[in-house]
Scaffold this motif. Sequence first.
Motif: not given
Length: 147
Positions: A75-103
């Motif tokens: 189930l973990a493998d299937q959920t990882k694959a689902e996460i990849e599919i959902v992530t494709a529809y989201l904008p590029e995620q900010l990394d910790e450095a970018a979040v730190t700059a905003i904070v």
Amino acid sequence: MSLLEQLNSDLKTAMKAKDKLRLTVIRSLKSALTNAQISAGQDLSSDEELSVLSSQLKQRKESLQEFENGDRADLADQTKAEIEIVTAYLPEQLDEAAVTAIVDEAMKATGATGKADFGKVMQYVMPKVKGRADGALVNQVVKSKLN
């Protein structure tokens, strides 16, 4: 192209390719968006669509954690694959450095100095990172900066 149009297009492609996992995930996303649209009583804005997709991603990440804790590798493998599919529809995620700059920017703008200002900083930061950063990461960065 709106998100629903993109999902409809990808749904057709997944049907033709007989990609059952992608088909299931896309149907789930479409259903979540449609339910949110019905609840709102109007078409969703792009921010609202991002919010729905983010919540879908969060649910899958929580499920993944539970499956890994329960030693359910299948189930973990299937959920990882689902996460990849959902992530494709989201904008590029900010990394910790970018979040730190905003904070840091938020702390200057709000005059935050200590733990008591946590709410002010989060209120400033969350709209700026909506759909582009995990809330847990933002929470962690804000807490570390205010300590």
